[in-house]
Design a protein around this motif. Sequence first.
Motif: not given
Lengths: 250, 218
Positions: B30-33, B38-42, B158-161, B200-203
């Motif tokens: 999950l951490v690597t994923h 987060l590269l999406y926000f570049a 919902v899935g991530v929460a 992880i959840a907030l990310g």
Amino acid sequence: MKLTLQIWRQPSAEADGNFEIYTVGGVSEDMSFLEMIDQLNRQIVLDGGEPVAFDHDCREGICGMCSMVINGEVHGPIKGTTTCQLHMRSFKDGAKIVIEPFRAKAFPVVKDLAVDRSAFDAIITAGGFITSRTGSAPDGNAILVPKEDADQAMDAAACIGCGGCVAACPNAAAMLFTAAKVTHLGSLPQGQPERRARALSMVQEMDSQGFGNCTNERECEAACPKEISVMTIAQMNRDYLRASIAGDEA
Amino acid sequence: MLGHLKQALSASIGKKAWMAVSGLLLVGFLVTHLAGNLLYFADDDGSIFNAYAEALSSNPLLPIAELILATLFLAHIALGVRVSMENRAAREVPYHAKAAHGGRTTASRSMMITGLIVLIFLIIHILDFRLDPKAHDDMAGAVQAKLSSGRGALTYGVGVAALGLHLSHAIASAFHTLGLNHPKYDSILQTAGRGLAVVIALGFLAFPIYIYFSGGAA
């Protein structure tokens, strides 16, 4: 004090049980919870009824016999006490109290509030001992024990085997009891020869008795009248996994 | 050897240890994923994110990694279901009056439910992005299209929460199960476990929230 009691009545292990409501008067707030039940039983017997069966022995918090789940709390609402050490001043006059037996498949109800905790004896027999030479008493200081180890062993040895941990566990697991014994003996030099085999065989016996699995929710620690720490469970997990990885036999 | 392995898998602590190991490896995934996502926000119209997605999906070792991941998930789920069923069987008659005073929390109480929600979410997620060939042409565009709809954003939220709630009990619990706990650092472990779950959840939550409310302009 006058109280309304809702008590689990079950004539025998095989029979179905149900809750009965009783009103008991003349209760002093200095009475222990068990003395209050004695008072109720006197009343029931005088009325020609069958007294409520419950486990008790030393009545000073060291034997591990008394049990009961009082208003959903194992050994009642006061932390770090057994039911026999619970006094009626912890309840309000006119209170309604629900009294149930310990509930676990491995602790079948014998009668009313009395349960069979022989499963714990089986766990102890599986490994709750050390091997020692017989003969004359050994010199008290022949084996030195570091203070920290002695403290850890003593804290774990405070377990009286009442089964409150099983009763409080959401999964009826016996991890805290077994871990207390494993930690007690495994912390001392005299317990080292069987340390790994002990963890394996006691856990194996615990599993075969039909207790549940630990989900690390720490309800056992909160309910334990001797306040045994769940850190003993981490210690047992370590000993067990070390023995498993090393390929030891139980 | 086989008998030993079988015994380790049938013993209560053995099952829990395998659940803990598989769970912690999945947390590593999950951490690597999340780091990759987060590269999406570049600020480059999604080109580096798309290049990352392309590099991942064209890697010849990917099927092996996916096989290992699937095995971890299945082992974790199978053991979880088995442990949960045994736990139910261990108390045949429930208590009439209930009171919890220990460390029982909403998270620890609902591990099976949050686990099930995560599983359903995982299947939807794989169908959306891994198995949809159109998504691989422009991953950033596919993410934007999926999460800018209210339904998509809600599903991912919902899935991530549920995942975050699951992890808030799971991480410290896994270390305890493996015997890696001590009074000296128990409180640090509890805090760090919950902290990592929140991170992880907030990310991951940043994606549906940001994309839904911004209309997806990355």
